[in-house]
Enzyme design. Sequence first.
Site, PDB file in Angstrom:
ATOM      1  N   CYS A   1       0.799  -1.222   0.000  1.00 43.49           N
ATOM      2  CA  CYS A   1       0.000   0.000   0.000  1.00 43.49           C
ATOM      3  C   CYS A   1       0.834   1.276   0.000  1.00 43.49           C
ATOM      4  O   CYS A   1       2.051   1.246  -0.077  1.00 43.49           O
ATOM      5  CB  CYS A   1      -1.011  -0.040   1.132  1.00 43.49           C
ATOM      6  N   ASP A   2       0.139   2.407   0.149  1.00 44.30           N
ATOM      7  CA  ASP A   2       0.627   3.713  -0.277  1.00 44.30           C
ATOM      8  C   ASP A   2       2.035   4.087   0.171  1.00 44.30           C
ATOM      9  O   ASP A   2       2.838   4.561  -0.617  1.00 44.30           O
ATOM     10  CB  ASP A   2      -0.345   4.796   0.202  1.00 44.30           C
ATOM     11  N   CYS A  29      -6.292  -1.028  -3.143  1.00 44.83           N
ATOM     12  CA  CYS A  29      -7.526  -0.543  -3.770  1.00 44.83           C
ATOM     13  C   CYS A  29      -7.422  -0.570  -5.286  1.00 44.83           C
ATOM     14  O   CYS A  29      -6.387  -0.255  -5.863  1.00 44.83           O
ATOM     15  CB  CYS A  29      -7.870   0.847  -3.254  1.00 44.83           C
ATOM     16  N   GLU A  59      -3.370  13.975   2.808  1.00 42.26           N
ATOM     17  CA  GLU A  59      -4.069  13.827   1.537  1.00 42.26           C
ATOM     18  C   GLU A  59      -5.420  14.524   1.611  1.00 42.26           C
ATOM     19  O   GLU A  59      -6.072  14.518   2.649  1.00 42.26           O
ATOM     20  CB  GLU A  59      -4.275  12.352   1.202  1.00 42.26           C
ATOM     21  N   SER A  83      -4.849  12.012  -2.663  1.00 47.40           N
ATOM     22  CA  SER A  83      -4.895  10.568  -2.812  1.00 47.40           C
ATOM     23  C   SER A  83      -4.747  10.219  -4.281  1.00 47.40           C
ATOM     24  O   SER A  83      -5.083  11.014  -5.166  1.00 47.40           O
ATOM     25  CB  SER A  83      -6.238  10.049  -2.291  1.00 47.40           C
TER      26      SER A  83
END
Length: 615
Positions: A124-125, A199, A495, A521
Amino acid sequence: MNAIPLRSAVTTQGRNAAGARALWRATGMTDQDFEKPIIAIANSYTQFVPGHVHLKDVGDIVADAIREAGGVPREFNTIAVDDGIAMGHAGMLYSLPSREVISDAVEYMVNGHAADALVCISNCDKITPGMLNAAMRLNIPVVFVSGGPMEAGKAVAVDGVVQAPTDLITAISASASDKVDAQALLEVESAACPTCGSCSGMFTANSMNCLTEALGLSLPGNGSTLATHAKRRDLFTKAGTTIVELCRRYYGEGDASVLPRNIATREAFENAMALDMAMGGSSNTVLHILAAAQEGEIDFDLHSIDQLSREVPCLSKVSPNSDYHMEDVHRGGGIPAILGELYRAGKLNEGVHSVHSATLKEWLLSWDIRSGAATEEAIELFHAAPGGVRTTAPFSTENRWSSLDTDAEGGVIRDVEHAYTADGGLVVLRGNLAEDGAVIKAAGVDPSIWHFEGKALVVESQEEAVRVILDKKVKPGHVVVVRYEGPAGGPGMQEMLHPTAFLKGAGLGKECALITDGRFSGGTSGLSVGHISPEAAHGGLIGLVRDGDPITIDVHERLLQLNISDEEIERRRAEMEASDKPWTPTTRQRKVTKALRAYAAMATSADRGAVREVK
């Protein structure tokens, strides 16, 4: 080339290492193991994050492959913050700083135990960027293998319009619409995130995992193979086999070409950003690529990205900019197919290699399904399709697409002749409001508003931005200015997904703009300008904007301009400097912990990747 001693020899060889060997033996190592490379596996399993909830046992898959190939695996874990869950409250202050914590943790574990090589299990991010920064610092053999994308959600109706398929952004936007009742909202949120994995759109996590392919540090399919598909298991096994081979070449043969800084060179960084422009990746990738380049002492900066954005066309639009999702990109041939189109158009540097291929030509011939010479392994990989079943279990489907999407004119991946735009999906803006640069995801902006003139509505926090939007104080023609949300000013560079999603949900997506020294985001779309540098806390002009000031945003001209006189700017600057607390928010109440203050004290602005400056 001569053999190079194993780093781990300081803990396994000679009389002085008796204590360390005793401790290694307590972990299960034997005399035979002391002659082998010790390979660290940096896992990021956590039950907090859907992109990581399935990673608990995948380290064992990598470890088994390492052991069988002749290495000694040793696994440890890092933290992982879910940006979606942290969004919209104080938790988001911790997201970007967590990147530095992850980088440090990996460095500490690897250097603290003198490991010889590294496999990074990210997803993830901030986890992939954090591990990438560490890999560039350490400069030992490394392979990245991520947890894989989530499947897209099933179709639901939102405000009478069928959203097919759905994702996280559908849910957030629906929550801001007065036309979506509680039952409809429940249906959306229940459908949006159906499986484990990152996602499902081209948001930050998937963007970064795709970029590791272009940098040459991961295997083909890493960015697009679904978390739920059995083919993902193969990537974990191959990562284990590959890292042992890289160790053999480096330590056994003295072949330094396998080291990260010799793979992820300036030319490879240029290729990665060319991919980013072509696939319309998240604007956060700019931040993370700049940070990784700095950690690896690579001469690559925002000017380099600006040049690439003028030369590389946008070949793909994926959610939040279309109804396509990562599973569709995979069906289209994944990252090798996008790189292949760029290669044929002369948009890539050819003198690069990867952890799996000696040359770019060899790499793309074998793995680009449009090359005419793709291997059966590649063809089989990109047939991997979603299972359509809600699950947190990885590798739980073996579904196959009946055909691949090779439509270069109107499919998910276009060729250069049929590009969406001649410029890249990410654009660097400059002007008096962004003397050191700002970033906009042009792929997410309707061309009808590429030139926008509006009046400033100034807020000093993301929370205040949400309030003014939900209270309907934002009107068509407004430029919402969100300041003091930069790396130092936030701190943590929050974000702005909720403000932009709420603008979209309120029907203002094409009527307003939002600019900030914070960031967005990967799920953000609309006229959203972030990464404004210098930030307000560092004396940037954004700190002097007042309600009603005229602002011009022009994507074609790459301009972000506050349209007031130089004399007025200087008057306001002098007034600010003479105030009791210059370059700080005037009304915001925010608890900032010691951990965040420590990050803020060292954080640079976004144009330098928001890395810490340590003197």
